[in-house]
Motif scaffolding. Structure first.
Motif, PDB file in Angstrom:
ATOM      1  N   GLU A 174     109.782   9.975  77.655  1.00  0.00           N
ATOM      2  CA  GLU A 174     109.679   8.523  77.464  1.00  0.00           C
ATOM      3  C   GLU A 174     109.891   7.786  78.782  1.00  0.00           C
ATOM      4  OE1 GLU A 174     111.748   4.932  74.824  1.00  0.00           O
ATOM      5  OE2 GLU A 174     112.272   7.030  74.463  1.00  0.00           O
ATOM      6  N   ALA A 175     110.809   8.287  79.604  1.00  0.00           N
ATOM      7  CA  ALA A 175     111.118   7.609  80.865  1.00  0.00           C
ATOM      8  C   ALA A 175     110.105   7.902  81.964  1.00  0.00           C
ATOM      9  CB  ALA A 175     112.515   8.004  81.332  1.00  0.00           C
ATOM     10  N   HIS A 176     109.529   9.107  81.973  1.00  0.00           N
ATOM     11  CA  HIS A 176     108.700   9.532  83.109  1.00  0.00           C
ATOM     12  C   HIS A 176     107.268   9.884  82.728  1.00  0.00           C
ATOM     13  CE1 HIS A 176     112.308   9.740  85.637  1.00  0.00           C
ATOM     14  NE2 HIS A 176     112.908  10.292  84.590  1.00  0.00           N
ATOM     15  N   GLY A 177     106.958   9.878  81.456  1.00  0.00           N
ATOM     16  CA  GLY A 177     105.601  10.168  81.039  1.00  0.00           C
ATOM     17  C   GLY A 177     105.372  11.647  80.772  1.00  0.00           C
ATOM     18  N   LEU A 185     102.615  17.999  87.365  1.00  0.00           N
ATOM     19  CA  LEU A 185     104.012  18.439  87.415  1.00  0.00           C
ATOM     20  C   LEU A 185     104.628  18.181  88.790  1.00  0.00           C
ATOM     21  CD1 LEU A 185     104.025  21.867  85.505  1.00  0.00           C
ATOM     22  CD2 LEU A 185     105.082  19.717  84.768  1.00  0.00           C
ATOM     23  N   ASP A 186     103.784  18.145  89.825  1.00  0.00           N
ATOM     24  CA  ASP A 186     104.300  17.945  91.180  1.00  0.00           C
ATOM     25  C   ASP A 186     104.991  16.601  91.320  1.00  0.00           C
ATOM     26  OD1 ASP A 186     103.221  20.390  91.777  1.00  0.00           O
ATOM     27  OD2 ASP A 186     101.409  19.581  92.722  1.00  0.00           O
ATOM     28  N   ARG A 187     104.698  15.654  90.435  1.00  0.00           N
ATOM     29  CA  ARG A 187     105.302  14.318  90.515  1.00  0.00           C
ATOM     30  C   ARG A 187     106.555  14.204  89.638  1.00  0.00           C
ATOM     31  NH1 ARG A 187      99.756  12.723  89.812  1.00  0.00           N
ATOM     32  NH2 ARG A 187     100.232  11.894  87.751  1.00  0.00           N
ATOM     33  N   HIS A 188     106.936  15.307  89.012  1.00  0.00           N
ATOM     34  CA  HIS A 188     108.087  15.268  88.106  1.00  0.00           C
ATOM     35  C   HIS A 188     109.284  16.010  88.700  1.00  0.00           C
ATOM     36  CE1 HIS A 188     106.358  13.513  84.383  1.00  0.00           C
ATOM     37  NE2 HIS A 188     105.212  13.920  84.930  1.00  0.00           N
TER      38      HIS A 188
END
Length: 308
Positions: A174-177, A185-188
């Motif tokens: 919910e917070a990060h998509g 995944l590289d952006r998480h």
């Protein structure tokens, strides 16, 4: 040359039966074999134990004294054998078990009550080590290892397989998509292990066609630590079903990139040293674990994560 138990048994049986012929029948030996056994014993002791006449055998003074010791030895061995048989039928004594903390907490601990109810004379000692230990050095009877085995000095028994999945909490999503591709995944924030590095290779395929290797934003030695971080919404994690099945069933963790995830199942083995006698304690615990997790036991329902 040392005296053997067979020679002691032959001597005592000859005395009890009154003749070498009768003793041979009781021992299921030939008369000549029984006679040779008695002769070897006297030769080793360098004394005469029995005086032989045409009508009877008679103990010498040395034979009478030695007979008491012989009987004590035979009775002691018989008693030891009976104790071992009893232990095989009803295992007893201390059983030292080692497993990584997630397997210990999620698999072994829930089975302890049922196992102890069935085998109350076994004293369990539970130890957790995240890495591979030397079983002899740590005085461990049986260890449970997840993944491929490398140590050829070990005996092993396959318990089953547990699937790897990429997971996150609903709060994190919910917070990060929700990531839609492996590249996203590289952006998480990815949660991984500090060792071994192989645990940071997830069951996904990177853009270059190679297995997807993460660079953890947070790393830990224990999968249980990573599980708690994921539950708290700290990031996305890849863990085995044996420790996350209940989290997925309750909705506390949800699978990410399910379609892209390869079907990778980690083998789980019970291991012990080749030169270690497989005691009834080890057999009873491993059998109980396999039977219960496989749905054949009565302590709890079959495991939802186990693949045989």
């Amino acid at each position: 040359m040392k005296v053997t138990l067979d020679e002691l048994q032959a001597f005592a049986t000859v005395v009890d039966s009154g003749s070498i012929t009768a003793a041979a029948q009781q021992l299921d030996l030939t008369v000549s074999a029984t006679s040779r056994s008695l002769a070897r014993l006297e030769d080793k002791l360098q004394t005469t134990l029995l005086r032989r006449t045409t009508r009877r055998l008679e103990l010498t003074e040395e034979g009478r004294s030695f007979l008491q010791s012989a009987r004590a030895i035979i009775e002691s061995v018989d008693s030891a054998e009976e104790q071992m048989l009893a232990r095989r039928e009803q295992p007893s004594g201390r059983l030292r078990i080692d497993a990584a903390s997630p397997f210990m907490l999620h698999v072994i601990v829930p089975l302890v009550g049922g196992y102890r109810a069935r085998f109350p004379q076994v004293e369990l000692e539970l130890n957790s080590n995240e890495g591979i230990i030397d079983l002899l050095e740590r005085r461990t009877d049986v260890a449970f290892r997840i993944g491929r085995l490398k140590d050829s000095t070990l005996h092993s028994r396959l318990i089953g397989h547990s699937r790897l999945r990429v997971l996150a909490s609903p709060a994190y999503i919910e917070a990060h998509g929700q990531p839609r591709t492996v590249k996203e995944l590289d952006r998480h924030a990815l949660l991984g292990f500090n060792q071994p590095e192989s645990l940071n290779v997830w069951p996904l395929t990177a853009a270059d066609g190679e297995p997807y290797r993460i660079a953890p934003a947070v790393c830990a030695a224990s999968g249980e630590t990573l599980r708690q971080l994921a539950l708290d919404g700290a990031g996305i994690v890849c863990l085995s079903d044996f420790m996350t099945a209940q989290d997925r069933e309750s909705g506390r963790l949800v699978q990410v990139l399910a379609r892209q995830t390869q079907d990778v199942r980690q083998p789980i083995h019970a291991v012990y040293y080749r030169n270690t006698a497989l005691s009834s304690r080890i057999v009873s615990f491993v059998d109980y674990l396999v039977d219960t997790l496989g749905g054949r036991g009565t302590a709890r329902p079959a495991a939802t994560w186990l693949e045989c």
